[in-house]
Scaffold this active site. Structure first.
Site, PDB file in Angstrom:
ATOM      1  N   VAL A   1       0.748  -1.278  -0.029  1.00  0.00           N
ATOM      2  CA  VAL A   1      -0.101  -0.011  -0.058  1.00  0.00           C
ATOM      3  C   VAL A   1       0.871   1.445  -0.058  1.00  0.00           C
ATOM      4  O   VAL A   1       0.392   2.320  -0.533  1.00  0.00           O
ATOM      5  CB  VAL A   1      -1.026   0.046   1.301  1.00  0.00           C
ATOM      6  CG1 VAL A   1      -1.960  -1.049   1.078  1.00  0.00           C
ATOM      7  CG2 VAL A   1      -0.141  -0.128   2.428  1.00  0.00           C
ATOM      8  N   LYS A   2       2.260   1.185   0.606  1.00  0.00           N
ATOM      9  CA  LYS A   2       3.150   2.242   0.544  1.00  0.00           C
ATOM     10  C   LYS A   2       2.336   3.618   1.120  1.00  0.00           C
ATOM     11  O   LYS A   2       2.536   4.693   0.641  1.00  0.00           O
ATOM     12  CB  LYS A   2       3.540   2.444  -0.860  1.00  0.00           C
ATOM     13  CG  LYS A   2       4.351   1.545  -1.617  1.00  0.00           C
ATOM     14  CD  LYS A   2       4.991   1.583  -2.967  1.00  0.00           C
ATOM     15  CE  LYS A   2       5.720   0.772  -3.698  1.00  0.00           C
ATOM     16  NZ  LYS A   2       4.575  -0.561  -4.211  1.00  0.00           N
ATOM     17  N   ARG A   3       1.699   3.497   2.281  1.00  0.00           N
ATOM     18  CA  ARG A   3       1.349   4.437   2.895  1.00  0.00           C
ATOM     19  C   ARG A   3       2.390   5.521   3.538  1.00  0.00           C
ATOM     20  O   ARG A   3       3.207   4.965   4.233  1.00  0.00           O
ATOM     21  CB  ARG A   3       0.146   4.104   3.836  1.00  0.00           C
ATOM     22  CG  ARG A   3      -0.904   3.391   3.297  1.00  0.00           C
ATOM     23  CD  ARG A   3      -1.765   4.101   2.294  1.00  0.00           C
ATOM     24  NE  ARG A   3      -2.886   3.475   1.894  1.00  0.00           N
ATOM     25  CZ  ARG A   3      -3.505   3.288   0.677  1.00  0.00           C
ATOM     26  NH1 ARG A   3      -2.673   3.870  -0.363  1.00  0.00           N
ATOM     27  NH2 ARG A   3      -4.550   2.933   0.370  1.00  0.00           N
TER      28      ARG A   3
END
Length: 296
Positions: free
Chosen positions: A104-106
């Site tokens: 998700v690379k939040r």
């Protein structure tokens, strides 16, 4: 996927990851429903197609591989219907006992990043997974609340550090001019801070619950990362994309990652998924066998 609650699950994410290595080796099967892959699988390029694709990959991986990694963007492109499809894929993965890393690379600040963590790491959330990828480029400290939430829920995080896209090299190889990590590259400083988190939260396991993303197709010394460094008491796990279709070979783990090799997750997507629905299970078995020498 193991339950998250401290009263329900005695194992940390690092311990569960180590167990998956021991049972199935290091292969992580990506679930990336690209438009062209849906077409190749004779599926519609919509949320229903992505759901069918994801659930078939989960069924193929169950009992053959220990780890899957859904790329959330390929579900998100279908809006709310795509998220419902992803929730059903994740439910299947939980039932199958797979370890799930959501790509998700939040990354954000304050209550915003805290809410992202709650969405993906809280027990009972429809999107609950075992670990997520996070983007530390507002500072590793900006993710402190997510680190706390992950620790409390016995979940994992993977901080982007040295990625394989060319656009990232100038930033990630840049040398810091001041602060605690002056003289270190940005990538190395992320690795340093993640290592410190694992050391502070050591629970007796040999593998930490907070890891980094290091591309298998880049030269880590170019990013200021010393792969000859002696292994720490608690090894930082590495999520390593770039195997299979992108050219990296699991047989080269020692030369690619040095002292970090024993904690590497071998991530493959297209090399497995392009086999098609009739052959994907056999391809997973073949890739697991090829990576057999890398078992923990």
């Amino acid at each position: 996927m193991s339950p998250a609650g401290p009263d329900d699950t005695p194992d940390t994410f690092g311990e569960r990851l180590h167990g998956a290595f021991g049972r199935f080796g290091r292969l992580c099967v990506g679930i990336d429903p690209h438009s062209w892959l849906l077409t190749d699988w004779n599926l519609p390029d919509n949320a229903d197609g992505a759901e069918s694709f994801g659930r078939q990959v989960v069924a193929a991986a169950a009992g053959r591989a220990g780890i899957i990694k859904p790329q959330v963007a390929f579900f998100e492109r279908f809006g709310s219907a795509g998220y419902l499809a992803l929730e059903r894929v994740l439910a299947d993965a939980r039932a199958a006992g797979l370890l799930v890393i959501a790509d998700v690379k939040r990354g954000d600040l304050g209550t915003s990043v805290e809410a992202y963590g709650q969405a993906w790491l809280s027990q009972g959330s429809p999107l609950e997974v075992d670990a997520i990828t996070v983007n530390p480029y507002m500072g590793v400290g900006s993710l402190a609340s997510t680190v706390e939430l992950a620790a409390d829920a016995r979940k994992g995080l993977f901080f982007l550090a040295a990625t394989s896209n060319r656009e990232a090299a100038d930033l990630q190889q840049a040398i810091l001019g001041h602060g605690a990590h002056a003289g270190r590259s940005v990538a190395a400083s992320v690795l340093d801070e993640v290592g410190a988190i694992n050391a502070d939260r050591a629970s007796g396991g040999s593998l930490g619950s907070v890891g980094v993303v290091l591309g298998a197709t880049v030269s880590l010394p170019d990013f200021g990362i010393d792969i000859t460094a002696p292994a720490a008491a608690v090894l930082t796990p590495v999520l390593a994309p770039g195997f299979g279709h992108q050219g990296a070979n699991p047989a080269d783990l020692a030369s690619l990652f040095g002292g970090y090799a024993q904690g590497v997750i071998v991530s493959e997507s297209r090399s497995v998924l392009s086999a098609g629905p009739a052959r994907v299970a056999d391809e997973i078995t073949r890739r697991v066998t090829e990576a057999g020498a890398t078992r923990g």
